[in-house]
Design an enzyme around this catalytic site. Sequence first.
Site, PDB file in Angstrom:
ATOM      1  N   HIS A   1       0.810  -1.329  -0.097  1.00  0.00           N
ATOM      2  CA  HIS A   1      -0.150   0.032  -0.033  1.00  0.00           C
ATOM      3  C   HIS A   1       0.736   1.385   0.033  1.00  0.00           C
ATOM      4  O   HIS A   1       0.548   2.463   0.262  1.00  0.00           O
ATOM      5  CB  HIS A   1      -1.055   0.130   1.276  1.00  0.00           C
TER       6      HIS A   1
ATOM      7  N   SER B   1      15.960  20.908 -16.548  1.00  0.00           N
ATOM      8  CA  SER B   1      14.682  21.714 -16.686  1.00  0.00           C
ATOM      9  C   SER B   1      15.117  23.098 -17.518  1.00  0.00           C
ATOM     10  O   SER B   1      16.288  23.377 -17.004  1.00  0.00           O
ATOM     11  CB  SER B   1      14.162  21.998 -15.197  1.00  0.00           C
TER      12      SER B   1
ATOM     13  N   LYS C   1      17.112  21.034 -11.213  1.00  0.00           N
ATOM     14  CA  LYS C   1      16.435  19.653 -11.557  1.00  0.00           C
ATOM     15  C   LYS C   1      17.178  18.529 -12.351  1.00  0.00           C
ATOM     16  O   LYS C   1      17.874  18.983 -13.429  1.00  0.00           O
ATOM     17  CB  LYS C   1      15.313  19.986 -12.418  1.00  0.00           C
TER      18      LYS C   1
ATOM     19  N   GLU D   1      10.217   7.998 -17.163  1.00  0.00           N
ATOM     20  CA  GLU D   1       8.975   8.302 -17.258  1.00  0.00           C
ATOM     21  C   GLU D   1       8.483   7.974 -18.650  1.00  0.00           C
ATOM     22  O   GLU D   1       7.149   7.625 -18.892  1.00  0.00           O
ATOM     23  CB  GLU D   1       8.970   9.962 -17.115  1.00  0.00           C
TER      24      GLU D   1
END
Length: 462
Positions: A156, A277, A283, A290
């Site tokens: 979970h 970024s 970043k 992804e």
Amino acid sequence: MTKLWGGRFTKTAEEWVDAFGASIGFDQALVMEDIQGSLAHVTMLGKCGILSTDETNQIKVGLETLREKAKAGELEFSVQNEDIHLNLEKFLIDEIGPVGGKLHTGRSRNDQVATDMHLYLRNETKEIMAAVRNVQQALLNQASAHVETLIPGYTHLQRAQPVSFAHHLMAYFWMLERDYSRYEDSLKRVNVSPLGAGALAGTTFPIDRAYSAELLGFDGIYENSLDAVSDRDFIVEFLSAASLTMMHLSRLCEELILWSSQEFQFIEMDDAFATGSSIMPQKKNPDMAELIRGKTGRVYGGLFSLLTTLKGLPLAYNKDMQEDKEGMFDAVHTVKGSLKIFAGMIDTMDVRTEVMEKAVHNDFSNATELADYLASKGLPFREAHEVVGKLVLTAINKGVFLLGLSYEDYKQAHELFDKDIYDVLEPKTVVARRNSAGGTGFDQVRLALKKAEDILNVTAGT
């Protein structure tokens, strides 16, 4: 331009209609398979005496010439000739004259295209299987270096019990092993020849389907001509296996993305598999993970698209079946690319063992050990579970974890606790003691690594 099939037609379609119906924009990817199938077919026609030796040789020479031109990128395909089959037939006739038109004797585009896709998927499935092995090897390499590196195990997305990081990674090894076995098994259905089934009913020519199948390396032939030209189960099966592979990769991508976040900091992706970024200079984004996670949906789409296309089709071939190719080509490209990226991502990621070590000491994931401890001393597990739940609440109220509770706290909770409880609660002890088959205990993990290594060595032939 006169169509190669246009004898009974009195008018031609407008160009935009031709463009809408043509498949050459994508089925040109089958050019090498189409030539391979044609070479086998004409060899069979010569063997059976359907074509003369001279005709057979002329066509073979023409096809070999086209193969070399295809390799060099010198073939200019035309929408007017609709598909890869008619384009190549037109090229062949231009190359060797009218005798090139005899190549199509005893076959149809229906069995021809099916043959092409069987050949294509056979080759691509084997390449994907090799790529799966590369990812498994990368997982095995990382796991072998981190048998006693601990990481919180989750259910979970809540910390549950500490596990070996190697054990966690190897869960994906075994997922991919199932994928590998699915691809391997699917080759039984892929490696069957539809060539010679004709449009749907076979042919009146005395062909030898078994011989052409042998020339193409197939294990056998379709036993029913209607089934041969209308079957796309083998593509559906491939897309299903590909979807499962992408699902497995996507699940690990999700974990890599979480683990590389500032909140976890368990790993750092290599710069080669991350981006920055355009506005935030600090970043480092795990873009490749992804992207693979995102591309999973397009492979699912190919599967559902083909299932939907096929579900209402009567026997035998229907133009709808032209929609079988783009999803297949896209899935092959996506899966191969994702697996290649993945092997590199796993091989080069930096595992931050000190952060993982801190994490397993700063949680309650060793609570189950307390319940097992009491149960091993004869207390019913349900009662032990309640005792430990109250101890966790005590620790929370005191602002400590279980190792931070005093011996008096334990004795007050239950008389069965002894001073050895602190050794029992050490995360490495917690993990090492889970030595049941397939568990996270270090001995079990090392055994699993050996089994995995043996599997990869068999594939490699060592």
